[in-house]
Scaffold this active site. Structure first.
Site, mmCIF file in Angstrom:
data_model
loop_
_atom_site.group_PDB
_atom_site.id
_atom_site.type_symbol
_atom_site.label_atom_id
_atom_site.label_comp_id
_atom_site.label_asym_id
_atom_site.label_seq_id
_atom_site.Cartn_x
_atom_site.Cartn_y
_atom_site.Cartn_z
ATOM 1 N N LYS C 76 0.868 -1.180 0.000
ATOM 2 C CA LYS C 76 0.000 0.000 0.000
ATOM 3 C C LYS C 76 0.903 1.227 0.000
ATOM 4 C CE LYS C 76 -3.918 2.097 2.516
ATOM 5 N NZ LYS C 76 -4.819 1.993 3.687
ATOM 6 N N SER C 151 -9.879 2.326 2.793
ATOM 7 C CA SER C 151 -8.953 3.075 1.961
ATOM 8 C C SER C 151 -7.969 2.189 1.201
ATOM 9 C CB SER C 151 -8.148 4.040 2.833
ATOM 10 O OG SER C 151 -7.294 3.325 3.721
ATOM 11 N N SER C 175 -10.319 -0.019 6.926
ATOM 12 C CA SER C 175 -9.663 0.131 5.621
ATOM 13 C C SER C 175 -9.021 -1.134 5.072
ATOM 14 C CB SER C 175 -8.599 1.232 5.680
ATOM 15 O OG SER C 175 -9.219 2.489 5.653
#
Lengths: 476, 95, 483
Positions: C76, C151, C175
């Site tokens: 990420k 997210s 997330s």
């Protein structure tokens, strides 16, 4: 109208750790810009603070020395504001639960001892520096200092004069350097003072509105700035003006204070507990260990010196202005067995010399042992005070002992009765006028005769003996 | 509770975010909606509840006082929007 | 090979059936082909990846390979990785090439894993739809009209589309779990403090926790073995003996007590999600688990509490983005304050700015007690609810989100509506517990639906055990989108 001055101090003490409070970067002073600012100090994305144990330990020592409460649970909070020398956009500080709460320190103003209360002391990180020399109209930011551990020590508004404020600042300075928690280098910013000043009509209970003078790094500036500010406030009020709460800066060049332009918009620091740091817990054992490491403190040592060596409070206070000075005194006093004489020399000739050269006791070329050697020869009447001064000069300039100097320069006081009698008789014979005057009641004439004897002995005759023998001969 | 345009402007100033007049109105509406949601917690009695700052009720770990970082100025300066002579440059700082 | 799990790839590498370089090329080619549509990656750097892969092959040849040496992964874009742009989905960090590695990245490097690229995300991890990225929204591989969740939407989409066998992710309010649910992959958010936050760009420090997404619970366990571990650079990292998170995978479920919080099955839950969860419960029962009714009475309050605490911490965490030392700086400005204000107005997107403003307000003078302290007190009530619930069960089971993935653009102007959809995930972060999302079915429109499993503190091994056993009995996790 009579005005009363009210002063409180916030002192930022840089703690003498080798690494920063929340990172492993060096705190050494004077490095090239930004060479001692690591990713944590520069607030890179994702970095986190890890607390330096030594900073807490030093805070505990100060707390114990002040007789304060050590908060065994204390909490770091973020103080949020934007400034280019504050990389994270917040300063990690302590708000609701500081490490040290309460405590006090005694100051001496004239002969009066006064207690100044300490409100709190909290740990925080120092900011970097904005360099104002011109980079094509821009400022340069050096973050080497960012993250240096600070202890902010906040006093109660207990001081009622500039002298008290200076005495408090000096007493605190003595204490933090005494404890070894601060290197005391004021030019390098190791001890910086913010002074809150207000005035009120004599007898009024409510405090006046205060203004805060920021960032003073010498006792002289503290004195000048506070004096100027007090006069400015009194003038303003007497002219019918009002004091607005404000933060001001002192300009040493003009000797005046002025409002800080950057602080015009009211601050809202949005303090909240730092979620990157858990509460600091200080165990009983840690406090006990710190207590066991405590040296004899300046106040305790001052009282002991006065009692043990028969010194005045004033002399004892001067001797305990720093740990080095106190140790010097005690070493010389023990070696000579003459505390009072040693104190007189340190607070007199040595202090004057050092003051002239701008150094402290560590710069004194005469070791405590050599000073003791001098004092011992005064005490046993080998040296008159005049000869002692001569020996002192020679001690300052050489590495020899007092005895070696006396021997080399033949400075031994003459106490041989026969030799002195001979010189006295010669003086009486050579000065019939003075003898006549003395006999007709002019006591002063005796001094003139004694002076002649001393001159004849090249200053070495024991003055007390000279006087005694003179009196006997003249009476005879 | 309702945030006024002045409130929004004040918050934006504190947060150092430039907002236009138009944005103040639009953002103000959204913030008021969000606070409408947040206000729901005021209905709950939380007397005698200890605030919870952290998932773990632990104490802070401390590190020994030792220098562990070396000079990486060149790496860091390479990322700076404006730098000279080893310094980060910013518009004039006024004290 | 496309659908190979981490476990399978590990075995193939060990057997010499495939080299790390071959694997890397395979995934890079697939990324090249599909990323233009999915937008799951922000940065791909073929040369860097192949360098890593060859190094892994050399390490294996030298006999120093670990179980995951040579296995590719995606990070990420908020785990700082030296030499890689670490943007956090923000224009603010669009030019930020990290000069250091996050602890998670170090751990993956030490294991010999090969970085395929950096996955897209909501800016600074703020969002539930991945529409808040400076780099544009990620598309859900199951239906490109749908959001992938957020997210960590890029990580979820990349695993779902088989662009990577595993991806790191973070979870501040759901997330990991919510995008895992929406993309039909398995995701784990560990107990707060298990994975170091050092080098993980902060959103809300007391809530953020790193984790991962993969096809299976078993892969998550293998990955957690790599990522977890004490890190002295994170003061909130938990100092615990290392454990093998895969140790309980094969444990039978007989005797397991599964708590169903009645508040998670109340108004607001879509019937199709309810049906999926009920079916999953039935499957677990069949494997010997017992179902217990539990209550988490303060669940609804998790929304206001979270939306005070997270923005408050974020408003402060994001103050460092000021255009002075790195990152974006506005081009034109009149003075220092103007430079700050323009830089931050340009560098941050709308949602980030909204949250900074909410956070600034709740911490400001006169409001701190009414909002921040109040929210922290409610946080305590919520954590206490879990303590109480875990007295009568081993794991808690419920939905991840009220509905399957919604359409891109459908909630754009309604932050509150979006916040409300976080109802089942926020409490876990407020309490600091571990949670998972496990594929459990599909909505009528073909979009995946996940099942949430919540464990007790440090109960990752048990949680992974339940998920693994569930995956032995079901095949939802093996379904892949047609691309």
């Amino acid at each position: 109208m009579k005005w009363e001055v009210v002063i409180g101090l916030e002192v930022h003490v840089q703690l003498s750790t080798v690494s920063k409070i929340f990172s492993g970067a060096s705190t050494a002073f004077g490095a090239e810009p930004n060479t001692q600012a690591c990713n944590v100090d520069l607030a890179y994305p994702g970095v986190l603070p890890v607390l330096n144990e030594a900073a807490v330990d030093k805070a505990i020592h100060l707390g114990l020395a002040l007789g304060a409460k050590i908060n065994q649970k204390n909490v770091f909070a973020r103080k949020n504001y934007f400034y280019p020398d504050l990389p994270k956009g917040y300063q990690i500080s302590q708000m609701d639960l500081p490490v040290v709460e309460g405590g006090q320190i005694a100051i001496l103003v004239g002969d009066e001892e006064k207690i100044i209360r300490v409100t709190r002391a909290h740990m925080e990180e120092d900011a970097g520096k904005s360099l104002h020399e011109d980079f094509h109209g821009l400022s340069g930011i050096d973050l080497n200092r960012a993250g240096t551990p600070l202890l902010e020590i906040v006093s109660e508004p207990d001081m009622r004069s500039v002298d008290e404020a200076v005495a408090y600042a000096k007493a605190l300075y003595t204490l933090v350097t005494w404890l070894g928690i601060c290197d005391g280098n004021m030019q390098e910013g190791s001890f910086r003072m913010d002074v809150n000043v207000s005035v009120r009509p004599q007898g009024q209970e409510a405090f006046g509105t205060r203004r805060e003078i920021k960032n003073l790094n010498s006792f002289r500036f503290l004195e000048q700035a506070a004096k100027y500010e007090i006069q400015w406030q009194i003038d303003t009020l007497e002219e019918g003006g009002k004091i607005q709460q404000a933060t001001v800066l002192f300009d040493p060049d003009t000797g005046e204070t002025r409002m800080m332009r950057s602080k015009e918009d009211a601050h809202d620091y949005r303090y909240f507990p730092d979620p990157d740091l858990l509460p600091v817990r200080i165990s009983d054992a840690w406090i006990a260990r710190a207590q066991s490491e405590m040296p004899e403190l300046p106040g305790q040592m001052k009282a002991r010196f006065a009692a043990e060596y028969g010194l005045s409070a004033y002399d004892a206070a001067l001797l305990t202005a720093s740990l080095a000075q106190a140790r010097y005194f005690e070493a010389a006093a023990k070696a000579s067995g003459q505390g009072k004489l040693v104190a007189n020399w340190i607070n007199g000739d040595i202090a004057a010399r050092l003051n002239r050269d701008g150094g402290d006791i560590l710069a004194c070329p005469i070791s405590p042992e050599r000073l003791a050697g001098l004092v011992a020869r005064i005490a046993d009447n080998t040296l008159s005070s005049k000869l002692a001064k001569q020996v002192f000069e020679a001690l300052w300039e050489s590495d020899l002992s007092a005895d070696a100097i006396i021997e080399r320069d033949g400075l031994k006081q003459v106490s041989d009765v026969g030799a002195i009698e001979k010189m006295v008789e010669e003086a009486i014979a050579a000065n019939p006028k003075a003898v006549e005057e003395f006999r007709s009641g002019k006591e002063k004439a005796l001094n003139a005769l004694a002076g002649q004897v001393m001159k004849a002995s090249k200053g070495k005759a024991n003055p007390a003996q000279v006087l005694e023998i003179l009196k006997n001969k003249l009476a005879g | 509770m309702s945030l006024t345009q002045q409130d929004v402007a004040r918050i934006a100033k504190l947060a150092r975010i430039a907002v236009t007049e138009q944005e103040i109105t639009a953002v103000g509406q959204q913030l008021n909606d969000i606070f409408g949601l947040i206000e729901k917690m005021q209905a709950v009695n939380t007397d005698h509840v200890e605030p919870m700052a952290h998932p773990q009720d632990a104490s802070l770990r401390l590190r020994a006082d030792a220098v562990a970082e070396s000079n990486r100025r060149d790496d860091f300066m390479a990322l700076a929007p404006q730098a000279e002579a080893g310094l980060f440059l910013v518009p004039k700082v006024i004290e | 090979m496309i659908n190979a799990t981490l476990k399978a790839l590990s075995q193939q590498l060990a057997a010499g059936a495939v080299s790390s370089e071959e694997l890397a090329r395979h995934y890079l080619d697939r990324i090249d082909a599909l990323n233009p549509v999915l937008n799951a990656f922000i940065t791909v750097d073929r040369d860097k990846t192949l360098l890593d892969a060859r190094a892994a092959d050399a390490r294996r040849a030298a006999g120093n390979a670990g179980p995951l040496t040579g296995v590719p992964l995606a990070h990420k874009d908020l785990f700082c990785q030296q030499g890689w742009k670490t943007s956090c989905g923000s224009r603010m960090l669009d030019n930020f090439v990290s000069p250091y590695d996050a602890h998670v990245v170090e751990q993956c490097k030490a294991a010999g894993m090969v970085t395929l690229g950096r996955t897209n995300m909501d800016e600074f991890a703020m969002g539930s739809s991945n529409e808040n990225s400076w780099y544009g929204p990620v598309k859900n591989p199951w239906d490109i009209q749908a959001i992938p969740g957020g997210s960590s939407g890029g990580s979820a989409a990349a695993v779902a589309a088989r662009l990577t066998p595993v991806a790191t992710a973070t979870d501040t309010g759901g997330s990991i779990r919510q995008p895992a649910s929406h993309c039909g992959v398995t995701g784990l958010k560990p107990t707060y403090g298990v994975v170091s936050r050092y080098g993980m760009v902060a959103f809300a420090s007391s809530l953020d926790q790193g984790g991962m997404m993969a096809q299976t619970a078993e892969d998550c366990a293998l990955m957690l073995n790599v990522m977890a571990g004490f890190d002295k650079r994170d003061s909130t990292s938990v100092e615990r003996a290392a454990e093998d998170y895969a140790r309980d995978l094969t444990r039978p479920l007989a005797g397991l007590k599964v708590g169903l919080p009645r508040e998670y099955f109340a108004e607001g839950l879509s019937p199709e999600v309810a049906r999926v969860v009920e079916t999953a419960v039935a499957a677990l029962k069949k494997q010997g688990a017992a179902v217990v009714d539990v209550s988490l009475p303060n669940t609804a309050l998790s929304i206001p509490s979270y939306y005070v605490i997270a923005p408050a911490e974020a408003s402060s965490n994001l103050s460092r983005y000021d255009g002075v030392r790195y990152g974006h700086r506005a081009a034109g400005y009149t003075d220092l304050i103007d430079m700050y204000e323009k830089t931050r107005a340009e560098g941050f997107g709308a949602e980030v700015k909204r949250r900074i403003m909410v956070g600034t307000y709740v911490l400001s003078h006169g409001y701190y007690d009414a909002y921040y302290i109040k929210a922290q007190k409610i946080r305590r009530l919520i954590a206490n609810d879990f303590v109480e619930a875990f007295k009568s069960c081993d794991v808690i089971l419920g939905p991840v989100a009220p509905t399957a993935a919604f359409d891109l653009g459908s909630m754009n102007n309604d932050p509150v509506e979006m916040y409300l959809s976080d109802i089942y995930t926020l409490s876990v972060n407020l309490a600091g517990l571990p949670g998972m999302s496990v594929p459990a079915g599909f909505a009528a429109n073909g979009r995946p639906i996940g099942l949430q499993l919540i464990g007790n503190y440090f109960g990752e091994a048990r949680l992974l055990n339940v998920a693994h056993q569930f995956q032995l009995a079901t095949d939802w996790h093996t379904r892949a989108p047609a691309l």
